[in-house]
Write an enzyme that holds these catalytic residues in place. Structure first.
Site: not given
Lengths: 352, 352
Positions: A71, A125, A154
C-alpha cells in the site's frame, strides 16, 4: 500481467502505476498473485485478505523473510510514474514499491536460493496497526512468519538499518477555571499554564544511545496543542500532544515511567505506543546479511514493522532502495541506480 | 396583548415567555409594537426591521435615550419563566428582558416626562455587530439616535456602570520547520516556540486605570491555541489567539501599538476589535442621572453598546436590574426586587 523477469526498474514503474492506497490494494494484490503463479511456480502461496505469502520449499536449513507492504499513502497528483534523469517518480516510488519490485525480481529470478525464502507482500501498513496485513497474518497464520532472519525492504537509501526506535504518544493536560475574558482575574488560564509544559520540552536535551555500534537519537516533541472555548472566555483546559521517540534500550514501560516523571505534576494520558527493536546485528544471520550487502549499518529512527519481527524473536533489519526523506512527499522518487544495486546485492546474498 | 400597566415583574415574565433568540425577534417586536400603539399613543413610532424606536414629542429641551435589546442567547431548557422565592428565572431574565420591562413600564406609565425620552427596542445584540439593530438604525436613521444622554438597560445589578472597556482579538503566530518526529532534529518545533508567547502572557501584569473615579482593570489572555499537523510530524506553525480587554483611556490604535510592541518579533494579526467608552460621568446629564438613581457608580468591564453612543458623542451608561454574572447561563434569573426598585428610580428621574 506484470513481467517479473523485466528489469527491476521497469517492474517498479509498473507497480507504481497500479494505484494501491491503503485499504484499496485488491487490484495490485490480484496482479502480484497472478504474476507469481504464472512466473514463479516453485513458490507455494497463501493469500490472506490482500496480503500474500509466497515460500520456497527447498531443503536449506535456514529460512529468511523478505517483507514489504504494497500500500501507499494517498495519491498527491503524483501518478502515473515518470522518469527524470536517473530518478523514477511517483507515489510509492520510495515507500516502498521499489522494495516490492526487488522482492518480485528475486521471487521469480532465483528458483533455487541458498537459503529458503518467505516473501511477504502485505496490505495496510500506512494506517492503523489493527488493519496491518502483518498483524492479521500473525493472528491467523503465525506459522507463516517462522524464520531465522527478516529483511524489510522499507526505504533506507540502500543502507542496512538495524532495529528501530520505539514511539509513544501522550497527552499532557493543564486545567484552569473558566471566566469571561472581560473579568479575567476571576478565572485561571489553562493555556497560559501550558507554557510550563512547552518550556519543559524546549529545555529537554534528548538522549543519544549507542547500541551495537549504532547511535540512536531520541526525540521528545509536541505534535499538537489545542485549547480554547470562545473568543471571550478564559479557557479551562489545554491539551498538549507529545510524541516520544525512544531508543530501543528502553521498553514501553521504561518510556512511560520516564514521561510520567518528566511531566510530574501534570496529568499524563498514554494515547498509543509501539516498542522499539534492538538492532540485533551481532546475531549470525544478521552478520551474514551485512557481509553480503557491504557498507556500514545505520540506526533506524522511524518505527517500522521490524519491531513486529523482534517481538517474534526474529532478528530483522531494514534495507531498501527508497529514500526515507522522500517518503510521503509529493515529489516521492527513487534513484534507479539504487534499485539496480539492491537487486545485485540481494541476489549475491541468496545465491553465493 | 402585553399589559404595559401591569406590575413590571409580571411584564418581565410575559416578555421572557415570548421566545426571541437573536434573528427570531419578529413575534416579540410585533407584540411590543402593538402594545405601545394601544397603550402609549403619545409616542411616535418607527420600526426598522425588528427594532422599534418610540419617542415622546413634548417641549423639554433635553432628550434622553433608554435602549435595550429584545433578543436573547439560545434557549437552554430554561423556558417558560418561573418564580423561585424572590427570583424570576428564564432565558433573558437578566440579559435583558428585565431591562426591557422597565422601558415598557416607563413608556406607557409616564406620558409627560420631565425630559423627552427616546425608547429603543432593538434586535440582534447577542450576535455579530453587522446585524445589530442599533447598527442598522445608525446607518438608516441616524436622526433617531439624537440625544443628550443614553441609558442602556443591560444587567448591572442595579448599579450605574460607566463606560466600557475596549476589546481586541489578535493572533500571534510562531513558525518552524516541518519534519518527521522520528528525526526531530531536522525540524524546528513551532509549538515549542509558542512557549515564549505563553510565558510573556503569564508574566504580564495587567494595567489598572482610574478614570472619573472608576478603576478599570485590563486583561491580556490567550483564548485559544492550535497547532499540529499529524501525530508523527514536527509542526511548522502554532497560532495563539489572544483577547486584550483595554481600559477606555486607550484607543484601538493605542491598543494595537501596545500589542505589537509587547509581542515584538512575532507576527501579529488583528482579528477584530471594538473601542472602549470613557465613562463620561462628569457630564451634566450623567450627573443628574446618577443623583436620581443614587449609589456609587462602577466601571463596566464587558463591552456593551454604550460604546456606540460614545462614538456618536452621546454620554451613556449601563443601568439594569439583571445580574451580569447570570447572563447567558442556564440558571439565568433576576431578583424581582431589583426590577421594582429600578422602576421607582427611573420614574423618579423622569418625573421630578
Amino acid at each position: 500481467m506484470l513481467d517479473l523477469f523485466s528489469d527491476p526498474v521497469a517492474l517498479c514503474a509498473a507497480l507504481i502505476d497500479v494505484e494501491s492506497v491503503s485499504g484499496d490494494e485488491a487490484r495490485l494484490a490480484d496482479l502480484i498473485e497472478a504474476a507469481l503463479r504464472a512466473q514463479a511456480g516453485h513458490l507455494s502461496m497463501v493469500r490472506i485478505g490482500n496480503s500474500l505469502v509466497a515460500r520456497t520449499n527447498g531443503t536449506n536449513s535456514e529460512r529468511v523473510i523478505l517483507a514489504g507492504h504494497i500500500d501507499t499513502v494517498p495519491v498527491a497528483d503524483n501518478l502515473p510514474s515518470h522518469f527524470e534523469g536517473d530518478r523514477l517518480f511517483g507515489v510509492g516510488a520510495s515507500d516502498m514499491k521499489s522494495g516490492v519490485a526487488l522482492q518480485l525480481h528475486l521471487a521469480a529470478g532465483i528458483p533455487h536460493p541458498n537459503r529458503e525464502v518467505t516473501f511477504i507482500f502485505y496490505e495496510c501498513e500506512e494506517i492503523e496497526a489493527e488493519r496491518n496485513g502483518l498483524t492479521r497474518i500473525a493472528r491467523e497464520r503465525p506459522d507463516l512468519l517462522a524464520g531465522d532472519f527478516a529483511v524489510l525492504l522499507e526505504p533506507t537509501n540502500g543502507v542496512v538499518e538495524g532495529g528501530c526506535q520505539g514511539t509513544m504518544r501522550i497527552e499532557v493536560r493543564t486545567r484552569g477555571v473558566r471566566a469571561h475574558s472581560a473579568r479575567s482575574w476571576l478565572g485561571e488560564n489553562a493555556i497560559h499554564g501550558a507554557g510550563e509544559v512547552l518550556d519543559l520540552l524546549t529545555s529537554h536535551e534528548a538522549r543519544r544511545v549507542l547500541i551495537d555500534g549504532l547511535e540512536y537519537r531520541e526525540g521528545l516533541q509536541a505534535v499538537a496543542i489545542s485549547g480554547g472555548v470562545a473568543g471571550n472566555v478564559i479557557p479551562d483546559e489545554c491539551v498538549v500532544s507529545i510524541n516520544y521517540r525512544f531508543a530501543p534500550d528502553r521498553s514501553e514501560a521504561d518510556a512511560e515511567r520516564f514521561l510520567r516523571k518528566f511531566f510530574d505534576g501534570f496529568p499524563v494520558r498514554i494515547v498509543d505506543s509501539a516498542p522499539g527493536a534492538l538492532p540485533g546485528l551481532s546475531r549470525p544471520a544478521a552478520e551474514e546479511f551485512i557481509a553480503a550487502i557491504g557498507g556500514v549499518p545505520a540506526p533506524k529512527y522511524g518505527w517500522t514493522d521490524v519491531a513486529r519481527f523482534t517481538q517474534l524473536n526474529i532478528p530483522a533489519v531494514n534495507f531498501g532502495p527508497g529514500n526515507p526523506s522522500l517518503a510521503h512527499t509529493v515529489d516521492e522518487s527513487v534513484e534507479t541506480e539504487l534499485i539496480e544495486r539492491g537487486a545485485q546485492q540481494l541476489r549475491k546474498w541468496l545465491t553465493r
